[in-house]
Write an enzyme that holds these catalytic residues in place. Structure first.
Site, PDB file in Angstrom:
ATOM      1  N   VAL A 158       0.843  -1.203   0.000  1.00 34.61           N
ATOM      2  CA  VAL A 158       0.000   0.000   0.000  1.00 34.61           C
ATOM      3  C   VAL A 158       0.879   1.254   0.000  1.00 34.61           C
ATOM      4  O   VAL A 158       0.622   2.211  -0.726  1.00 34.61           O
ATOM      5  CB  VAL A 158      -0.979   0.003   1.206  1.00 34.61           C
ATOM      6  CG1 VAL A 158      -1.776   1.303   1.238  1.00 34.61           C
ATOM      7  CG2 VAL A 158      -1.927  -1.181   1.128  1.00 34.61           C
ATOM      8  N   PRO A 187      11.372   0.237   8.383  1.00 31.44           N
ATOM      9  CA  PRO A 187      12.471  -0.708   8.513  1.00 31.44           C
ATOM     10  C   PRO A 187      12.619  -1.475   7.198  1.00 31.44           C
ATOM     11  O   PRO A 187      11.610  -1.810   6.561  1.00 31.44           O
ATOM     12  CB  PRO A 187      12.009  -1.652   9.633  1.00 31.44           C
ATOM     13  CG  PRO A 187      10.898  -0.937  10.326  1.00 31.44           C
ATOM     14  CD  PRO A 187      10.270  -0.045   9.321  1.00 31.44           C
ATOM     15  N   GLY A 213      10.470  -4.321   5.993  1.00 32.94           N
ATOM     16  CA  GLY A 213       9.071  -4.072   5.648  1.00 32.94           C
ATOM     17  C   GLY A 213       8.874  -3.565   4.222  1.00 32.94           C
ATOM     18  O   GLY A 213       7.748  -3.282   3.812  1.00 32.94           O
ATOM     19  N   ASP A 268      -5.347   2.825   6.965  1.00 29.56           N
ATOM     20  CA  ASP A 268      -6.206   1.929   7.746  1.00 29.56           C
ATOM     21  C   ASP A 268      -7.289   2.656   8.564  1.00 29.56           C
ATOM     22  O   ASP A 268      -8.078   2.005   9.239  1.00 29.56           O
ATOM     23  CB  ASP A 268      -5.359   1.044   8.679  1.00 29.56           C
ATOM     24  CG  ASP A 268      -4.430   1.867   9.567  1.00 29.56           C
ATOM     25  OD1 ASP A 268      -4.174   3.043   9.228  1.00 29.56           O
ATOM     26  OD2 ASP A 268      -3.979   1.349  10.600  1.00 29.56           O
TER      27      ASP A 268
END
Lengths: 279, 279
Positions: free
Chosen positions: A33, A53, A56, A119
């Protein structure tokens, strides 16, 4: 100018073209995303900072880091403190941590920095939508969060309705408008109204393909044989070449006619074959 | 999900759907341009304040004041001090006073309030574009200031490519997605992915007219005969009425075939006429 009032009001978003030239945009997160956010911001000339990080980062985010090292600053760590927001003009979060998202949104709200949290749609200052781009032409389709998949379908439909030369036409008309300001300088007032009226008439008279095909010489002729003589010239008058487009625009009917004629001939032939056999 | 990277990047605006529900928007000015701003903001659920001496109100602004007294607060005076910006979430200026515009933009920048000044495009945080609205569907066309007239033409083209039932389809799909969350609750994660995959398949299988025609009963059948059985039902399976559209969707080819067949028959008839005469 007293246009009718649209009854279709209320409960919508305000669709706007936000300016990010030389602005700083922070993207918190580096997953799939987040990579979509990076792409959205790369459309502009903003300076991007990605905070995530390394473990990720999605393959797509990594690819953006490789392709645009001059536009993206990458910080290999998690979001730590409100100091991360220093000098930021916009913040986008795309992390798998709802509490962190909430916290960042709160900080942005306090600092009055526009924020989108992937989110937490309810707390976003703005949403993204499906986008179409062709040079200076940008189109956004928003379903106000109700049907993201349908906006992709509507996007396809809209793309199909465009000829593909709209962006070039807009770019050329932009150049012509600059030239017009050389011939008729002045901001606003009578000069502005005169320029606008003439441009409107020209836009009604010419089509996208014609505008897209303008070159420097043709623009000069438009100004001298048109504007300077207080009239709007037609495309062919200023050196525009009559295109096969006039023919192909009607191609469905022409091909229909052709198929019909061929069928008529086929019918005749079958009949004459029968006729021959009968003899 | 690893979609290709769009090479068409840089120098654009960020097109976004700004959220103004329960927000305060100040419009300084009341003339024709200001009335266009009023209309843009009325699309949302923002609370609007118009600041303009009564003699500067255009007929259209006056009409908005009459039609939407509950949404617009009207202050019959000029802009006086930075206090006017108190509690404002967005400011739009449309005044015939460039110095005043500049001053207001400066104040907004200091207070970090998003601002658009009609007469100073270079200093705007955001621009407006041509807009299309059909319920929850909103489309914006921006030429990045290069061809406002052309965006009106592109708007017409896009409107022509839509069937007019897209807004209703999006609204109904929004309802179906709510229902889906009742059958399969949970935010994000596996449940979210499963819902998304199923909705995507349904969107590929059904067309806009079919979605638009869904009623409560049909949605229930989609869930029970589709989702609950781990499959995507077809429109007719869940009570959808086969429309003449199924025929008209293919009308170019069908009508082409029809014309061809008629031509073939005509060819045959002419030949048989010749045959008869020959006898």
């Amino acid at each position: 100018m007293d246009s009718p009032i649209d009854p279709n009001l209320g409960s919508g978003s305000l669709l706007i073209a936000w300016q990010l030239k030389d602005k700083n945009v922070l993207i918190v997160g580096g997953g799939e995303v987040a990579s979509q956010r990076v792409e959205s911001i790369l459309v502009t000339d903003a300076k991007i900072t990605i905070l995530s990080p390394a473990e990720g980062l999605s393959p797509r985010t990594k690819r953006f880091l490789e392709l645009y090292p001059d536009r993206i600053t990458y910080l290999d760590r998690s979001f730590t403190s409100p100091d991360e927001l220093h000098n930021m003009d916009m913040v986008l979060t795309a992390v798998d941590d709802n509490d962190l998202s909430l916290e960042i949104v709160g900080m942005c709200r306090n600092a009055r920095i526009p924020v989108n949290a992937a989110d937490i749609p309810d707390l976003c200052d703005f949403y993204f939508g499906a986008q179409i781009r062709d040079g200076p032409l940008q189109i956004m389709i928003s379903t106000n969060g109700m049907g993201p998949r349908l906006s992709a379908l509507i996007k396809q439909k809209i793309q199909g309705s465009l000829t593909g030369c709209e962006g070039e036409a807009i770019r050329k008309v932009g150049e012509l408008r600059q030239l017009l300001k050389v011939y008729e300088p002045g901001v606003g007032g009578a000069a502005g109204r005169k320029r606008m009226k003439w441009m409107t008439q020209l836009c009604n008279q010419w089509d996208m393909e014609e505008f897209a095909s303008m070159d420097e010489e043709m623009m000069k002729r438009i100004m001298e044989e048109g504007w300077a003589q207080d009239r709007c010239p037609f495309y062919e008058e200023v050196g525009g070449k009559k295109k096969s487009r006039t023919f192909t625009a009607y191609s469905p009917s022409w091909s229909g006619l052709l198929v019909s004629s061929l069928s008529f001939i086929a019918g005749l032939s079958v009949a004459s074959l029968l006729l021959t056999r009968r003899r």
